[in-house]
Design a protein around this motif. Sequence first.
Motif, mmCIF file in Angstrom:
data_model
loop_
_atom_site.group_PDB
_atom_site.id
_atom_site.type_symbol
_atom_site.label_atom_id
_atom_site.label_comp_id
_atom_site.label_asym_id
_atom_site.label_seq_id
_atom_site.Cartn_x
_atom_site.Cartn_y
_atom_site.Cartn_z
ATOM 1 N N ALA A 23 0.828 -1.206 0.000
ATOM 2 C CA ALA A 23 0.000 0.000 0.000
ATOM 3 C C ALA A 23 0.866 1.261 0.000
ATOM 4 O O ALA A 23 0.632 2.186 -0.780
ATOM 5 N N PRO A 144 -9.338 -4.098 -1.564
ATOM 6 C CA PRO A 144 -9.760 -2.703 -1.705
ATOM 7 C C PRO A 144 -9.205 -1.808 -0.601
ATOM 8 O O PRO A 144 -8.984 -0.617 -0.808
ATOM 9 N N ARG A 146 -6.227 -1.989 0.631
ATOM 10 C CA ARG A 146 -4.863 -1.588 0.261
ATOM 11 C C ARG A 146 -4.906 -0.476 -0.778
ATOM 12 O O ARG A 146 -4.147 0.486 -0.709
ATOM 13 N N ASP A 147 -5.801 -0.595 -1.748
ATOM 14 C CA ASP A 147 -5.951 0.477 -2.735
ATOM 15 C C ASP A 147 -6.405 1.764 -2.062
ATOM 16 O O ASP A 147 -5.913 2.852 -2.379
ATOM 17 N N ALA A 148 -7.361 1.623 -1.135
ATOM 18 C CA ALA A 148 -7.881 2.807 -0.446
ATOM 19 C C ALA A 148 -6.761 3.486 0.313
ATOM 20 O O ALA A 148 -6.646 4.712 0.319
ATOM 21 N N SER A 149 -5.904 2.696 0.959
ATOM 22 C CA SER A 149 -4.892 3.367 1.758
ATOM 23 C C SER A 149 -3.766 3.888 0.883
ATOM 24 O O SER A 149 -3.163 4.915 1.202
ATOM 25 N N SER A 151 -4.208 5.327 -2.081
ATOM 26 C CA SER A 151 -4.717 6.636 -2.514
ATOM 27 C C SER A 151 -4.728 7.618 -1.353
ATOM 28 O O SER A 151 -4.426 8.808 -1.536
ATOM 29 N N ALA A 152 -5.065 7.135 -0.155
ATOM 30 C CA ALA A 152 -5.121 8.035 1.009
ATOM 31 C C ALA A 152 -3.731 8.572 1.330
ATOM 32 O O ALA A 152 -3.588 9.734 1.737
ATOM 33 N N ALA A 154 -1.335 9.127 -0.875
ATOM 34 C CA ALA A 154 -1.055 10.151 -1.882
ATOM 35 C C ALA A 154 -1.848 11.429 -1.596
ATOM 36 O O ALA A 154 -1.333 12.540 -1.730
ATOM 37 N N VAL A 175 -2.143 7.632 8.270
ATOM 38 C CA VAL A 175 -3.187 7.077 7.409
ATOM 39 C C VAL A 175 -3.510 5.666 7.891
ATOM 40 O O VAL A 175 -2.613 4.841 8.064
ATOM 41 N N SER A 176 -4.782 5.419 8.128
ATOM 42 C CA SER A 176 -5.204 4.095 8.590
ATOM 43 C C SER A 176 -5.931 3.350 7.474
ATOM 44 O O SER A 176 -6.973 3.796 7.010
ATOM 45 N N ASN A 180 -9.802 3.906 6.099
ATOM 46 C CA ASN A 180 -10.083 4.265 4.704
ATOM 47 C C ASN A 180 -10.960 3.244 4.001
ATOM 48 O O ASN A 180 -11.740 3.593 3.113
ATOM 49 N N LEU A 181 -10.845 1.979 4.402
ATOM 50 C CA LEU A 181 -11.761 0.976 3.858
ATOM 51 C C LEU A 181 -13.185 1.283 4.323
ATOM 52 O O LEU A 181 -14.133 1.213 3.545
#
Lengths: 383, 324
Positions: A23, A144, A146-149, A151-152, A154, A175-176, A180-181
Motif C-alpha cells: 500500500a 480494496p 490496500r488500494d484505499a490506503s 490513494s489516502a 497520496a 493514514v489508517s 479508509n476501507l
Amino acid sequence: MTGVRLPPPLEGVRVLDLGREPAAAFGSQMLADLGAEVIRVQPADGFADAGPAAALSAGDGGEGAGRRFSPFDATARNKLGITVDLLQPAGRDVLRRLVAVADVLVTDIDPATMDELGVGYDALAEVNPGLIHVVSTPSRAPGPGRDASASAIALAAQSALYARERTGVGQYVEVSPTANLLGLAGTAVLDRTVNGRVERRTANRDLTVLQGCYPCAGDDRWLVVTIADDRDWAGLVGALGEPGWALEPRFATVHGRRRHQDEVDERIAAWTRARDRDDAIARLRAAGVAAGPVQDDAAVHADPHLAQRGFFLELAGADAGGRADQGMPYRFARAPLTARLPPARLGEHNREVYRELLGVGEEEYRRLEAEGHIATERAPRTS
Amino acid sequence: MPGGETTADAPAVPGPPPLDGLRVLDLTQHVAGPFAAKLLAVGGARVIKLERPRSGDPMRWIGPFAADLPGADRGLAFLDLNVNKLGITLDLATASGRELALELVRRSDVVVESYRPGTLERFGLGYDALRAIAPAVVLTSITSFGQTGPYRDLAASELVLAAMAGAMRGGDGRLAGPASAAPRLSLALAGQAAAVATLGAALAAARHGEGDWIDVSIMEALAGSLDRATALAAYAHAGGELDRLRPPLAAADEPELAELGPLPEVEHPLLGLIAHPGPFAAFARTPAALRRPAPMLGEHNALVYGELGLDAGDIVALASGGVI
C-alpha cells in the motif's frame, strides 16, 4: 485548444519511500506517476520478506533477476532505487541527510520503532521543519483496503503540501487502511450508525437496481446486466425478442420485478446460455442497456478500448525486459503522465543519489559499501 | 481515522484543515464524482455542490434511507457522499444558469464533474470555455469509460465496469458465477483516484498558474488496482499464462463493521446527530474534520449567490424562473 503543454504536476517534489507493504509503495508510486522524484529506500538485503528466491527469477528476457522481484516491480515504476541499512547508526545518518533534502517521507514502520532508532518524526523535523511524514499504520485490510490506503497516502501527502504553502512547515500525518476501507463503505457505515442495520450482500444484487451475472454459451463465459428503470427494462425485453413471460403484468413495475427477481434471473440466464456472449452483449447495448463481459486479466490486457486510450504503459529498461504495465486511471490534457523510468531495481541509483544528491565522497561511499549499506545484488538466501 | 486522534504531539491550538483556502465547484452526481469532491471537502476545501433545481442529485432518492423513510434529505448514501459541502441549485441548460456557473468558475480553483462525455460542452461549459475565463482552473471529469475510446458512450453500471475491468472475483466456472465487490466500493475507489489527480493539478496550478483538464475513467481505476498491478508484474516475470494469475479470491472484501470504533458525528437539522466515517488521514498540525452535514437542496443559495452580488430579489426571480 487546451493550451501549452505543462510539466508533470508534482515536478520538483522529492519523496522518500520507505514502504515495506504494497500500500505504501503503491501510494508513493501514485506520487511518482504525477511527476514527483520518488526515492525508494530499501535495506541492502533487498527483498528479505519476499519469499523464496525462486520467485525472483525473471522470465521476461530481462537481466538481473536477483535485483528484481515482481510484487516490488508492481509498485516501483518511475522511482529511483537505493539501499541503506537503517539498523546501523551510519545508515540512520544517511536517512537524516536524505530527509534534509526531501519534502515527503512515507513509512509503514511502527512509529515507536522509528522513535527508538532516533529517526522518528520529531527528530527528523529538527533536520527539516518542512518535512511531511506520512505514516501508514499496519493493517490486515483486504484488496480494496490496500488500494484505499494507497490513494489516502497520496492524498495525505498532497494535502500536507498544500497546507505547507500556507503554514511554511511540514507535519506528521497518519493514514489508517482500516479507516479508509470504512470510508469507501460510508453508506454501510451510516446504515449501521443511523438504522442499526448491517448491510448484507446477496451476490451481485443491489438494493435499488435489478442486475446479475449470467452464463453464456461456451466454457466460463459470463456477461453482466444492470436494469435501473422502466426504460432499461423495455430495452432488455426488446433485446430478448419480447418473449411472452416478460410482458406479464407482474414484471411491469420495478416493484414487481424486484419481487420476482429469482424468476427474472432464470429467464435471462436461459436466454444468455443459448447465445454467444459478445453477440448477446451487442444486442443488449444496441437496446441501450448497460451490459458487458466478465473479463479475465488476459482479456483486460487485450481490451481495445484500454489500448486506444493508451492505458497500458510500455516499460522498458536494461533489466525490465519489455512489458505493458497498467497505467494511471487519468489523463492530463496538458501535462501528459508517462512511464519515465522502469521499475527501479535494488540499489540501481545508489551512486547517483549518494554521490550527486548527498555529496558523499568516494572514500565514504566505499566505506558505506563495505558496511553493507550500499548493494546492487541481493544477498543470497542461506536458509 | 476514528475519533480523529493523532499519535504525534498535536499543537495546543490546531490550525485550519490542510486544504483550507481551496475552492471547489462540484457539478457531480451519483457516487464516484461526489466521493472525489467529498474527500476534498473533508480535507478542508470549500466545496459548493451544484444540483439541478427541484429534483437535485438523483442520489438523494436512492436508498437506504434513514429509518427506511424515503426523502430528499434522508438518503444515507447522499448524506455520506456530500458531507462538509455547501449546496446550491442551478439549471445549467438555461442562459442565466450558464452565466452564473461561469461566475462561480471564476471563483473556483477546481471544478469536478461527472456528466456523460460531451454534456458539459453542450452547456457551453467545456474545458476551453472555462479556461478562457479562468486559466488556472483544474477541471476533473469523471466518467465510466473516459472522454475517448470506443466505449466512451456506452451505458454502464458499477457491476458492468467491475466486470469489464477484470475486478470480478471467482469467475472460474463455479456455480454461483463471478461476483463483484460490495456496492459503491468500486465507484468510491475511482473517486479517490480522481481526488489524488485533482489535488496534484491544483498544487501545480497554485505554483505556475496554469490549470488542466483531467479525464478520469472508472473502468481504468478498477483495472489499475494494486491487486491487478501485482498480477501483471508476476505475469511479466513468470512469462506464463496471464489468466492463470488471476488474483486470489479475497477472504473478505467487506470492511469489518463490527469494529467501527469511535466515529465523528455531525448534527443534521432533520435527523440529529449522524456518525460518519472519519477523515482519510489524521494531520497533526492541520486536522481534517467533519464540520457540516450534507446540504439540503439549495440550502446555501442565499449565501453563495449573495457572494456573487445577487440580492434577495434577484434570488427570488431566479427561483421563480426555475433557474435555481
